[in-house]
Structure formats: structure tokens, C-alpha cells
Scaffold this motif. Structure first.
Motif, PDB file in Angstrom:
ATOM      1  N   ALA A   1       0.849  -1.185   0.000  1.00  0.00           N
ATOM      2  CA  ALA A   1       0.000   0.000   0.000  1.00  0.00           C
ATOM      3  C   ALA A   1       0.885   1.235   0.000  1.00  0.00           C
ATOM      4  CB  ALA A   1      -0.897   0.007   1.221  1.00  0.00           C
ATOM      5  N   GLU A   2       0.640   2.089  -0.949  1.00  0.00           N
ATOM      6  CA  GLU A   2       1.437   3.320  -1.004  1.00  0.00           C
ATOM      7  C   GLU A   2       0.883   4.329  -0.018  1.00  0.00           C
ATOM      8  OE1 GLU A   2       3.034   5.356  -4.469  1.00  0.00           O
ATOM      9  OE2 GLU A   2       2.322   3.660  -5.634  1.00  0.00           O
ATOM     10  N   PRO A   3       1.761   5.137   0.593  1.00  0.00           N
ATOM     11  CA  PRO A   3       1.265   6.157   1.520  1.00  0.00           C
ATOM     12  C   PRO A   3       0.320   7.104   0.796  1.00  0.00           C
ATOM     13  CG  PRO A   3       3.612   6.459   1.058  1.00  0.00           C
ATOM     14  CD  PRO A   3       3.204   5.159   0.459  1.00  0.00           C
ATOM     15  N   ALA A   4      -0.700   7.535   1.489  1.00  0.00           N
ATOM     16  CA  ALA A   4      -1.718   8.382   0.885  1.00  0.00           C
ATOM     17  C   ALA A   4      -1.141   9.729   0.454  1.00  0.00           C
ATOM     18  CB  ALA A   4      -2.859   8.601   1.855  1.00  0.00           C
ATOM     19  N   SER A   5      -0.116  10.166   1.191  1.00  0.00           N
ATOM     20  CA  SER A   5       0.408  11.505   0.928  1.00  0.00           C
ATOM     21  C   SER A   5       1.434  11.478  -0.188  1.00  0.00           C
ATOM     22  CB  SER A   5       1.029  12.077   2.195  1.00  0.00           C
ATOM     23  OG  SER A   5       2.043  11.204   2.647  1.00  0.00           O
ATOM     24  N   LYS A   6       1.000  11.050  -1.372  1.00  0.00           N
ATOM     25  CA  LYS A   6       1.894  11.018  -2.527  1.00  0.00           C
ATOM     26  C   LYS A   6       2.427  12.407  -2.828  1.00  0.00           C
ATOM     27  CE  LYS A   6       1.030   7.312  -5.815  1.00  0.00           C
ATOM     28  NZ  LYS A   6      -0.424   7.030  -5.862  1.00  0.00           N
ATOM     29  N   LYS A   7       1.519  13.415  -2.650  1.00  0.00           N
ATOM     30  CA  LYS A   7       1.913  14.765  -3.030  1.00  0.00           C
ATOM     31  C   LYS A   7       2.961  15.346  -2.096  1.00  0.00           C
ATOM     32  CE  LYS A   7      -2.126  16.972  -0.889  1.00  0.00           C
ATOM     33  NZ  LYS A   7      -2.994  15.825  -0.585  1.00  0.00           N
ATOM     34  N   ALA A   8       3.225  14.642  -0.988  1.00  0.00           N
ATOM     35  CA  ALA A   8       4.238  15.124  -0.059  1.00  0.00           C
ATOM     36  C   ALA A   8       5.630  14.709  -0.523  1.00  0.00           C
ATOM     37  CB  ALA A   8       3.971  14.593   1.339  1.00  0.00           C
ATOM     38  N   ARG A   9       5.669  13.833  -1.562  1.00  0.00           N
ATOM     39  CA  ARG A   9       6.965  13.395  -2.054  1.00  0.00           C
ATOM     40  C   ARG A   9       7.715  14.569  -2.652  1.00  0.00           C
ATOM     41  NH1 ARG A   9       6.227   8.100  -4.725  1.00  0.00           N
ATOM     42  NH2 ARG A   9       5.561   9.368  -6.464  1.00  0.00           N
ATOM     43  N   VAL A  10       8.958  14.692  -2.294  1.00  0.00           N
ATOM     44  CA  VAL A  10       9.704  15.883  -2.678  1.00  0.00           C
ATOM     45  C   VAL A  10      10.450  15.653  -3.978  1.00  0.00           C
ATOM     46  CG1 VAL A  10      11.497  17.494  -1.974  1.00  0.00           C
ATOM     47  CG2 VAL A  10       9.977  16.504  -0.266  1.00  0.00           C
ATOM     48  N   ASP A  11      10.278  16.573  -4.877  1.00  0.00           N
ATOM     49  CA  ASP A  11      10.997  16.546  -6.137  1.00  0.00           C
ATOM     50  C   ASP A  11      12.407  17.063  -5.854  1.00  0.00           C
ATOM     51  OD1 ASP A  11      12.016  16.813  -8.618  1.00  0.00           O
ATOM     52  OD2 ASP A  11      10.624  18.362  -9.293  1.00  0.00           O
ATOM     53  N   SER A  12      13.374  16.185  -5.965  1.00  0.00           N
ATOM     54  CA  SER A  12      14.734  16.552  -5.556  1.00  0.00           C
ATOM     55  C   SER A  12      15.342  17.626  -6.454  1.00  0.00           C
ATOM     56  CB  SER A  12      15.637  15.317  -5.563  1.00  0.00           C
ATOM     57  OG  SER A  12      15.593  14.688  -6.831  1.00  0.00           O
ATOM     58  N   SER A  13      14.758  17.820  -7.627  1.00  0.00           N
ATOM     59  CA  SER A  13      15.316  18.817  -8.545  1.00  0.00           C
ATOM     60  C   SER A  13      14.741  20.202  -8.287  1.00  0.00           C
ATOM     61  CB  SER A  13      15.032  18.416  -9.988  1.00  0.00           C
ATOM     62  OG  SER A  13      13.647  18.512 -10.243  1.00  0.00           O
ATOM     63  N   VAL A  14      13.926  20.291  -7.246  1.00  0.00           N
ATOM     64  CA  VAL A  14      13.265  21.570  -6.972  1.00  0.00           C
ATOM     65  C   VAL A  14      14.312  22.623  -6.583  1.00  0.00           C
ATOM     66  CG1 VAL A  14      12.790  21.561  -4.486  1.00  0.00           C
ATOM     67  CG2 VAL A  14      11.074  22.389  -6.064  1.00  0.00           C
ATOM     68  N   ASP A  15      14.193  23.814  -7.154  1.00  0.00           N
ATOM     69  CA  ASP A  15      15.197  24.824  -6.808  1.00  0.00           C
ATOM     70  C   ASP A  15      14.779  25.525  -5.520  1.00  0.00           C
ATOM     71  OD1 ASP A  15      14.228  27.864  -8.055  1.00  0.00           O
ATOM     72  OD2 ASP A  15      13.120  26.039  -8.562  1.00  0.00           O
ATOM     73  N   PRO A  16      15.769  25.934  -4.722  1.00  0.00           N
ATOM     74  CA  PRO A  16      15.512  26.478  -3.390  1.00  0.00           C
ATOM     75  C   PRO A  16      14.572  27.668  -3.413  1.00  0.00           C
ATOM     76  CG  PRO A  16      17.865  26.221  -3.757  1.00  0.00           C
ATOM     77  CD  PRO A  16      17.192  25.868  -5.040  1.00  0.00           C
ATOM     78  N   GLU A  17      14.673  28.484  -4.443  1.00  0.00           N
ATOM     79  CA  GLU A  17      13.834  29.673  -4.483  1.00  0.00           C
ATOM     80  C   GLU A  17      12.368  29.313  -4.655  1.00  0.00           C
ATOM     81  OE1 GLU A  17      15.051  33.041  -7.157  1.00  0.00           O
ATOM     82  OE2 GLU A  17      16.876  32.783  -5.973  1.00  0.00           O
ATOM     83  N   ARG A  18      12.120  28.357  -5.548  1.00  0.00           N
ATOM     84  CA  ARG A  18      10.746  27.944  -5.772  1.00  0.00           C
ATOM     85  C   ARG A  18      10.206  27.256  -4.526  1.00  0.00           C
ATOM     86  NH1 ARG A  18       9.838  23.728  -9.997  1.00  0.00           N
ATOM     87  NH2 ARG A  18       8.458  22.663  -8.551  1.00  0.00           N
TER      88      ARG A  18
END
Length: 121
Positions: free
Chosen positions: A6-23
Motif C-alpha cells: 500500500a502506497e502512503p496516501a500523501s503522494k503529493k508530499a513526495r519531494v521533487d529533488s530537482s526543486v530549486d531552493p527559491e521555488r
């Protein structure tokens, strides 16, 4: 059964590692501002003045005090590397409030409501 984990419900909490600090900071700041601007969030926007409030057991009960104003300051000074770090501190605010205050109390209920809002993002 399919046998899949079962996958955790909070899929959207997964962090995109390529996210830039400013965004990242902007995203967190927007969420935080929205939370802090609510009337019921007022007690959570500043550090708990446990001395002033005569809550002498507060430091014994709450080992890691956290408030939304502190989260904002940490955000401004770039202390959060990921949205997960940011969210962890915000969750700590609710957790502390619900730990220290009785269920059904104004603060407890406010924390619960804000937490629900926050988790719905």
C-alpha cells in the motif's frame, strides 16, 4: 489480493529533488502565509510564552517547542533544504499544541483544524 504494498496516501508530499531552493521557499512561504493569516492560527504564530502564561510544566511536556513565526524565520534564512523539512516543523507546531492541550479545548481544536487544512495541500 494483489500483493502490492500500500502506497502512503500523501503522494503529493513526495519531494521533487530537482526543486530549486527559491521555488521551494516561495511555495512554503505561500502555504505558511495562508495558515498564519487565519484567525484561529494566531496563538501558533508566536512562541508559547509559557512563563507569562504560568505554564510551568510546558518545557517538561514539550521537548521541541515550535511556532509558525519561527518556521517563517527559518524559511527566510534558508534553513529548510526540502519541503519535507518545512512540513515537519509545521507539523511539530500542531503536535505540540495537541500534546499539551486537552482534546476539546480551543487550542487543541484550532490546531486540529489547521493541521487538517495543512495536510490537504
Amino acid at each position: 489480493g494483489t500483493g502490492t504494498m500500500a502506497e502512503p496516501a500523501s503522494k503529493k508530499a513526495r519531494v521533487d529533488s530537482s526543486v530549486d531552493p527559491e521555488r521551494l521557499a516561495k511555495q512554503c512561504k505561500n502555504v505558511l502565509q495562508e495558515v498564519m493569516s487565519k484567525d484561529i492560527a494566531e496563538p501558533f504564530n508566536v512562541k508559547v510564552d509559557w512563563k507569562g502564561l504560568g505554564l510551568n510544566d510546558y518545557p517538561k511536556v514539550i521537548k521541541h517547542p515550535m511556532d509558525l513565526g519561527t518556521v517563517r524565520d527559518k524559511l527566510r534564512s534558508g534553513k529548510y533544504a526540502t519541503t519535507a523539512d518545512f512540513a515537519a516543523d509545521v507539523r511539530l507546531v500542531w503536535k505540540n499544541a495537541k500534546t499539551y492541550n486537552q482534546e476539546g479545548s480551543e487550542i487543541y481544536d484550532a490546531a486540529h483544524e489547521l493541521e487538517t487544512d495543512f495536510e490537504d495541500r
